[in-house]
Design a protein around this motif. Structure first.
Motif, PDB file in Angstrom:
ATOM      1  N   VAL A   1       0.834  -1.203   0.000  1.00 37.39           N
ATOM      2  CA  VAL A   1       0.000   0.000   0.000  1.00 37.39           C
ATOM      3  C   VAL A   1       0.870   1.256   0.000  1.00 37.39           C
ATOM      4  CG1 VAL A   1      -1.654   1.345   1.368  1.00 37.39           C
ATOM      5  CG2 VAL A   1      -2.010  -1.100   1.025  1.00 37.39           C
ATOM      6  N   LEU A   2       1.946   1.254   0.776  1.00 40.20           N
ATOM      7  CA  LEU A   2       2.845   2.406   0.789  1.00 40.20           C
ATOM      8  C   LEU A   2       3.488   2.616  -0.584  1.00 40.20           C
ATOM      9  CD1 LEU A   2       4.567   2.006   4.277  1.00 40.20           C
ATOM     10  CD2 LEU A   2       2.861   3.711   3.588  1.00 40.20           C
TER      11      LEU A   2
ATOM     12  N   TRP B   1       2.142   1.763  -3.472  1.00 41.53           N
ATOM     13  CA  TRP B   1       1.087   2.311  -4.328  1.00 41.53           C
ATOM     14  C   TRP B   1       0.923   3.810  -4.092  1.00 41.53           C
ATOM     15  CZ3 TRP B   1      -3.090  -1.903  -3.131  1.00 41.53           C
ATOM     16  CH2 TRP B   1      -2.877  -3.027  -3.953  1.00 41.53           C
ATOM     17  N   LEU B   2       0.976   4.217  -2.840  1.00 41.43           N
ATOM     18  CA  LEU B   2       0.813   5.636  -2.524  1.00 41.43           C
ATOM     19  C   LEU B   2       1.953   6.478  -3.092  1.00 41.43           C
ATOM     20  CD1 LEU B   2      -0.478   5.415   1.155  1.00 41.43           C
ATOM     21  CD2 LEU B   2      -1.788   6.052  -0.883  1.00 41.43           C
TER      22      LEU B   2
ATOM     23  N   ALA C   1       1.418   6.664  -6.881  1.00 40.83           N
ATOM     24  CA  ALA C   1       0.285   7.533  -7.203  1.00 40.83           C
ATOM     25  C   ALA C   1       0.667   9.001  -7.027  1.00 40.83           C
ATOM     26  CB  ALA C   1      -0.908   7.192  -6.321  1.00 40.83           C
ATOM     27  N   ARG C   2       1.369   9.311  -5.956  1.00 37.36           N
ATOM     28  CA  ARG C   2       1.785  10.695  -5.703  1.00 37.36           C
ATOM     29  C   ARG C   2       2.714  11.186  -6.802  1.00 37.36           C
ATOM     30  NH1 ARG C   2       6.209  13.035  -2.626  1.00 37.36           N
ATOM     31  NH2 ARG C   2       5.659  15.161  -2.110  1.00 37.36           N
TER      32      ARG C   2
END
Length: 57
Positions: free
Chosen positions: A30-31, A33-34, A37-38
């Protein structure tokens, strides 16, 4: 794929260490992916703000 496989193995064996490993792997996923995305949004907004003639890659 690694997180999903670890989850399946932890579920079928009932192993507590594998359950903790699964939680760590999903958190890392998840980190990641974040971060992606950022960076993608930052890249997109930089290109949207510039006039068409100034886009340089």
């Amino acid at each position: 794929m690694t997180a999903t496989g670890t989850l399946t193995l932890a579920t079928r064996t009932g192993s507590a260490p594998l359950s903790w490993t699964t939680a760590v792997l999903y958190t890392a996923l998840v980190l990641t992916w974040l971060v992606v995305a950022r960076r993608s949004l930052r890249h997109a907004t930089r290109h949207v703000r510039r006039p068409a003639g100034q886009i340089v890659d």
